[in-house]
Scaffold this motif. Sequence first.
Motif, PDB file in Angstrom:
ATOM      1  N   GLU A   1       0.852  -1.189   0.000  1.00  6.21           N
ATOM      2  CA  GLU A   1       0.000   0.000   0.000  1.00  6.21           C
ATOM      3  C   GLU A   1       0.885   1.234   0.000  1.00  6.21           C
ATOM      4  OE1 GLU A   1      -3.603   2.095   2.631  1.00  6.21           O
ATOM      5  OE2 GLU A   1      -2.716   0.190   3.267  1.00  6.21           O
ATOM      6  N   ASP A   2       0.641   2.149  -0.939  1.00  8.28           N
ATOM      7  CA  ASP A   2       1.476   3.345  -1.000  1.00  8.28           C
ATOM      8  C   ASP A   2       0.912   4.443  -0.098  1.00  8.28           C
ATOM      9  OD1 ASP A   2      -0.667   4.524  -2.341  1.00  8.28           O
ATOM     10  OD2 ASP A   2       0.271   4.416  -4.312  1.00  8.28           O
ATOM     11  N   ASP A   3       1.545   5.611  -0.114  1.00  6.57           N
ATOM     12  CA  ASP A   3       1.149   6.698   0.792  1.00  6.57           C
ATOM     13  C   ASP A   3      -0.182   7.333   0.411  1.00  6.57           C
ATOM     14  OD1 ASP A   3       1.978   7.911  -1.531  1.00  6.57           O
ATOM     15  OD2 ASP A   3       3.552   9.115  -0.607  1.00  6.57           O
ATOM     16  N   LYS A   4      -0.716   6.952  -0.748  1.00  2.66           N
ATOM     17  CA  LYS A   4      -2.030   7.451  -1.158  1.00  2.66           C
ATOM     18  C   LYS A   4      -3.134   6.443  -0.881  1.00  2.66           C
ATOM     19  CE  LYS A   4      -0.055  10.298  -4.850  1.00  2.66           C
ATOM     20  NZ  LYS A   4      -0.039  10.569  -6.327  1.00  2.66           N
ATOM     21  N   GLY A   5      -2.754   5.322  -0.261  1.00  4.44           N
ATOM     22  CA  GLY A   5      -3.747   4.312   0.069  1.00  4.44           C
ATOM     23  C   GLY A   5      -4.051   3.343  -1.055  1.00  4.44           C
ATOM     24  N   ILE A   6      -3.286   3.398  -2.145  1.00  5.51           N
ATOM     25  CA  ILE A   6      -3.513   2.491  -3.277  1.00  5.51           C
ATOM     26  C   ILE A   6      -2.834   1.159  -3.005  1.00  5.51           C
ATOM     27  CG2 ILE A   6      -3.123   2.095  -5.737  1.00  5.51           C
ATOM     28  CD1 ILE A   6      -3.181   5.116  -6.130  1.00  5.51           C
ATOM     29  N   GLU A   7      -3.611   0.082  -3.060  1.00  4.45           N
ATOM     30  CA  GLU A   7      -3.096  -1.254  -2.799  1.00  4.45           C
ATOM     31  C   GLU A   7      -2.758  -1.950  -4.111  1.00  4.45           C
ATOM     32  OE1 GLU A   7      -5.570  -2.449   1.219  1.00  4.45           O
ATOM     33  OE2 GLU A   7      -6.615  -2.496  -0.711  1.00  4.45           O
ATOM     34  N   THR A   8      -1.561  -2.512  -4.178  1.00  7.05           N
ATOM     35  CA  THR A   8      -1.095  -3.166  -5.396  1.00  7.05           C
ATOM     36  C   THR A   8      -0.713  -4.609  -5.094  1.00  7.05           C
ATOM     37  OG1 THR A   8      -0.248  -1.088  -6.316  1.00  7.05           O
ATOM     38  CG2 THR A   8       0.615  -3.132  -7.257  1.00  7.05           C
ATOM     39  N   LEU A   9      -1.197  -5.518  -5.928  1.00  9.31           N
ATOM     40  CA  LEU A   9      -0.833  -6.921  -5.830  1.00  9.31           C
ATOM     41  C   LEU A   9       0.353  -7.188  -6.754  1.00  9.31           C
ATOM     42  CD1 LEU A   9      -1.361  -9.907  -4.991  1.00  9.31           C
ATOM     43  CD2 LEU A   9      -2.918 -10.050  -6.951  1.00  9.31           C
ATOM     44  N   ILE A  10       1.391  -7.822  -6.217  1.00 13.12           N
ATOM     45  CA  ILE A  10       2.561  -8.216  -7.006  1.00 13.12           C
ATOM     46  C   ILE A  10       2.616  -9.735  -7.029  1.00 13.12           C
ATOM     47  CG2 ILE A  10       5.077  -8.101  -7.209  1.00 13.12           C
ATOM     48  CD1 ILE A  10       4.941  -5.533  -5.499  1.00 13.12           C
ATOM     49  N   ILE A  11       2.652 -10.300  -8.201  1.00 10.64           N
ATOM     50  CA  ILE A  11       2.808 -11.750  -8.329  1.00 10.64           C
ATOM     51  C   ILE A  11       4.077 -12.039  -9.129  1.00 10.64           C
ATOM     52  CG2 ILE A  11       0.339 -12.253  -8.158  1.00 10.64           C
ATOM     53  CD1 ILE A  11       0.430 -12.754 -11.241  1.00 10.64           C
ATOM     54  N   ARG A  12       4.738 -13.144  -8.769  1.00 12.66           N
ATOM     55  CA  ARG A  12       5.947 -13.566  -9.467  1.00 12.66           C
ATOM     56  C   ARG A  12       5.958 -15.076  -9.575  1.00 12.66           C
ATOM     57  NH1 ARG A  12      10.008 -10.413  -5.424  1.00 12.66           N
ATOM     58  NH2 ARG A  12       9.500  -8.248  -5.995  1.00 12.66           N
TER      59      ARG A  12
END
Length: 367
Positions: free
Chosen positions: A76-87
Amino acid sequence: MAAPSVRIIDTNFNLLGEIDNYESLQFTRRFYRPGEFEMHIHLGKRHTDQLLEDRVIYINNQQHKSGIIRYRQIVEDDKGIETLIIRGPTLGGVLDQRVTVSDNYDRIIGPAETVMKHYANNHLGNGTYATGIYAKRQIPFFAIAEDQTRGKTTPWQSRFEPLDQVVQEIAEWCDIGWLVSLDFENKKWVFDVLAGRDLTTNQNVLPPVIFSNEFDNIQSQGYVDSSLQFKNVGYAGGQGEDEDRLIQMIGDAEGLARREVFLDCSSAEDANELTSLGEQALAEQKRIRTYNGLILNTGSFEYEKDWDLGDIVTQQNKKWGLTMHSRITEIKEIYEPASKLEITLGDEIPTITEFVKKLRSDVKRSD
């Protein structure tokens, strides 16, 4: 390059979703070993809930561009945006899940393709060490493509080594690639080899492919020519102890050019096998020449049509006094707001991780 769609399936080949609005995608293909992928996508977008461990993704409906999810991270970044990272690795990464179990050394001699498929079948297909009392080692949807006996003839032996490392070593020694791709018709993951084409200026059968500043089709270039770990004369040690140990010399360089190393080949049963194992071991300490660069889409050579992974092409940089006729061993497809295509020609530069894995394997073989 247009950003490709990403489809998600399970191991039964059920389609679980399709995504084309991700933030970024990197898909790396390699010739001698599995590649990998990494995707970033905002959490909550459609079908992100299907991006789970052991799910399979494939891009642009291309069966050979497929991988298995082995890593998930949410940030989660400082703007509250949640990002899923898959590898995860490309499907060939499944070979990392097996070692070459064998009552005695599993020995075989034949064309490279035959040898590689022998080990893959023995430990993942329906071969000796994947059936009977070893049936739990079999992956039911794993299959081996028909053997076309491609590649140079080589003897090989293995016992309790990582299967992916064994296949990679055979591939590098015989200069032939491999992959695992999807077969939708038969619902299988299929192991096969890649031969590649000669597209250099040294031949006149196929249109040559040249990456050069003069053609404005490459930039951000890098070149490495390293002899730091290079050895060209080996003393292969076979069976026996102390003065009774059989020693075979490999190579005949002389003077300052001679670089010696001892090679532990104690599993060899006779002088001929000792020589073969010694040659294979010495080849792992070769001189490294590698070139990489960012390919520009100028229309002169079209990716996957005029050239592809495993092809041997010509690279020129007259300012550096450089002309290489080398195999494309890695291609990284980067899909972001500005899509890019990066290639590597020639030898891979060993990483610390790869060196440690190799060292551990050598210790295990000498026990």
